[in-house]
Design an enzyme around this catalytic site. Structure first.
Site, PDB file in Angstrom:
ATOM      1  N   ASP A   1       4.874 -50.998  80.739  1.00  0.00           N
ATOM      2  CA  ASP A   1       4.492 -51.724  79.527  1.00  0.00           C
ATOM      3  C   ASP A   1       5.638 -52.605  79.045  1.00  0.00           C
ATOM      4  O   ASP A   1       6.758 -52.534  79.575  1.00  0.00           O
ATOM      5  CB  ASP A   1       4.055 -50.739  78.424  1.00  0.00           C
ATOM      6  CG  ASP A   1       4.920 -49.483  78.366  1.00  0.00           C
ATOM      7  OD1 ASP A   1       6.060 -49.532  78.832  1.00  0.00           O
ATOM      8  OD2 ASP A   1       4.451 -48.469  77.827  1.00  0.00           O
TER       9      ASP A   1
ATOM     10  N   ASP B   1       1.683 -38.857  69.905  1.00  0.00           N
ATOM     11  CA  ASP B   1       0.243 -38.965  69.634  1.00  0.00           C
ATOM     12  C   ASP B   1      -0.585 -38.926  70.918  1.00  0.00           C
ATOM     13  O   ASP B   1      -1.782 -39.209  70.900  1.00  0.00           O
ATOM     14  CB  ASP B   1      -0.057 -40.248  68.837  1.00  0.00           C
ATOM     15  CG  ASP B   1       0.286 -41.525  69.607  1.00  0.00           C
ATOM     16  OD1 ASP B   1       0.734 -41.438  70.776  1.00  0.00           O
ATOM     17  OD2 ASP B   1       0.092 -42.623  69.048  1.00  0.00           O
TER      18      ASP B   1
ATOM     19  N   HIS C   1      -0.147 -40.777  73.701  1.00  0.00           N
ATOM     20  CA  HIS C   1      -0.288 -41.991  74.516  1.00  0.00           C
ATOM     21  C   HIS C   1       0.493 -41.872  75.820  1.00  0.00           C
ATOM     22  O   HIS C   1       1.510 -41.177  75.883  1.00  0.00           O
ATOM     23  CB  HIS C   1       0.102 -43.253  73.740  1.00  0.00           C
ATOM     24  CG  HIS C   1       1.564 -43.402  73.424  1.00  0.00           C
ATOM     25  ND1 HIS C   1       2.035 -43.667  72.163  1.00  0.00           N
ATOM     26  CD2 HIS C   1       2.675 -43.342  74.211  1.00  0.00           C
ATOM     27  CE1 HIS C   1       3.351 -43.783  72.179  1.00  0.00           C
ATOM     28  NE2 HIS C   1       3.763 -43.572  73.418  1.00  0.00           N
TER      29      HIS C   1
ATOM     30  N   GLU D   1      -2.818 -46.121  73.213  1.00  0.00           N
ATOM     31  CA  GLU D   1      -2.849 -45.321  71.989  1.00  0.00           C
ATOM     32  C   GLU D   1      -4.200 -44.604  71.844  1.00  0.00           C
ATOM     33  O   GLU D   1      -5.161 -44.936  72.547  1.00  0.00           O
ATOM     34  CB  GLU D   1      -2.610 -46.240  70.790  1.00  0.00           C
ATOM     35  CG  GLU D   1      -1.239 -46.933  70.775  1.00  0.00           C
ATOM     36  CD  GLU D   1      -0.095 -45.998  70.375  1.00  0.00           C
ATOM     37  OE1 GLU D   1      -0.184 -44.770  70.609  1.00  0.00           O
ATOM     38  OE2 GLU D   1       0.906 -46.500  69.828  1.00  0.00           O
TER      39      GLU D   1
HETATM   40  C1  F6R Z   1       7.389 -46.238  77.767  1.00  0.00           C
HETATM   41  C2  F6R Z   1       6.043 -45.748  77.507  1.00  0.00           C
HETATM   42  C3  F6R Z   1       5.758 -44.734  76.454  1.00  0.00           C
HETATM   43  C4  F6R Z   1       6.821 -43.652  76.342  1.00  0.00           C
HETATM   44  C5  F6R Z   1       6.473 -42.706  75.201  1.00  0.00           C
HETATM   45  C6  F6R Z   1       7.508 -41.628  75.015  1.00  0.00           C
HETATM   46  O1  F6R Z   1       7.369 -47.171  78.834  1.00  0.00           O
HETATM   47  O2  F6R Z   1       5.145 -46.189  78.143  1.00  0.00           O
HETATM   48  O3  F6R Z   1       4.522 -44.129  76.738  1.00  0.00           O
HETATM   49  O4  F6R Z   1       6.908 -42.961  77.545  1.00  0.00           O
HETATM   50  O5  F6R Z   1       6.341 -43.430  74.012  1.00  0.00           O
HETATM   51  O6  F6R Z   1       8.692 -42.209  74.620  1.00  0.00           O
HETATM   52  P1  F6R Z   1      10.050 -41.374  74.637  1.00  0.00           P
HETATM   53  O7  F6R Z   1      10.302 -41.032  76.059  1.00  0.00           O
HETATM   54  O8  F6R Z   1      11.082 -42.330  74.113  1.00  0.00           O
HETATM   55  O9  F6R Z   1       9.818 -40.186  73.791  1.00  0.00           O
END
Ligand code: F6R
Length: 260
Positions: free
Chosen positions: A66, A135, A137, A142
């Site tokens: 992403d 959450d 995702h 989301e």
């Molecule tokens: C990042 C992504 C997100 C993160 C998620 C957890 O490329 O796609 O899904 O993996 O928000 O973020 P962290 O690892 O910072 O807790």
């Protein structure tokens, strides 16, 4: 779905080991790279193994999950720059081997379609590294995301923007509202998915991912339909799993040859 409960360093070594094994068997493998805090231990371990001459990325390719929409090309939190800093520049990917969705494209729809085509053109992702949002995702899909979604623009929830404010000096107003993300169906196309999560803030999402009903309200639950998912969690992230004892004993009894 295999669930491994271990210390964070052990989890990072396991994931890096799976990538080393893949690249040894298939030097031109296609990796899927996540951003955020969760994969950083894996990237450190891969950089270390590369420096020791154990693993090369010279023929490999990688696709990012992403990207934020609208962050300037040189913004340190633009995911293209984060991936460059945390992993690409520390190993030996060939120039252009790492691609990401174009968060600065004028025509976002066309950019997302091009990204899907680029992944398909190389035959899909062999091993996808994933984190998970508090959450539920994965990527930036989301709650409410279509379980059949492909790469597209999404709006980040307030929860995710608050969670990610730590990368923007604690100021949630600096976190973009929009992102481009691989869809859930895009992620499901990877042949092996390795999801890593640590800390109590992820415990509810991990419970839903592993033990909840499949629902767009907890997008990661779509992974229950994937034939090869490794969920790597520390004790805190595993703290709401009803089957934690079973997962611990299963892993303790796992044949050494099996790998992830
Ligand atoms: C990042 C992504 C997100 C993160 C998620 C957890 O490329 O796609 O899904 O993996 O928000 O973020 P962290 O690892 O910072 O807790």
């Amino acid at each position: 779905m295999e669930v491994v409960i271990a210390a964070p360093e052990e989890l990072a070594a396991l994931a890096a080991g799976a990538i080393e094994q893949l690249l040894t068997a298939k030097p031109a493998a296609v990796l899927g790279l996540a951003t955020g805090s969760s994969p950083l231990g894996i990237y450190d371990e891969l950089a270390r193994r590369h420096a020791e001459g154990r693993v090369t990325f010279a023929q490999a390719r990688a696709f990012m999950l992403d990207e934020y929409v609208g962050l300037a090309a040189d913004h340190p939190e633009r995911y293209r720059n984060v991936i460059e800093r945390e992993i690409a520049s520390r190993v030996d990917f060939a120039p252009g081997a790492v691609q990401g969705p174009d968060g600065l494209a004028d025509d976002v729809v066309a950019a997302c379609a091009r990204y899907e085509a680029a992944i398909a053109e190389v035959g899909g992702v062999d091993l996808q590294i994933l984190g998970i949002g508090s959450d539920g995702h994965v990527g930036f899909n989301e709650p409410g995301s279509s379980l059949a979604s492909r790469t597209r623009i999404k709006t980040l929830t307030d929860q995710t923007r608050t969670d990610n404010a730590r990368f923007f000096g604690g100021d949630v107003n600096l976190v973009p509202h929009h992102c481009l993300t691989q869809g859930l169906a895009t992620i499901m196309g990877a042949r092996h998915i390795v999801l890593i999560a640590t800390g109590r803030a992820k415990a509810e999402a991990i419970h839903h991912l592993v033990e909840g009903p499949v629902s767009a309200m907890w997008p990661a639950t779509i992974l229950q339909h994937h034939p090869h998912v490794s969920v790597l969690v520390d004790a805190a992230a595993a703290s709401r799993l009803q089957l934690a004892d079973y997962f611990r004993s299963t892993y303790a009894a796992k044949p050494a040859w099996q790998g992830l």
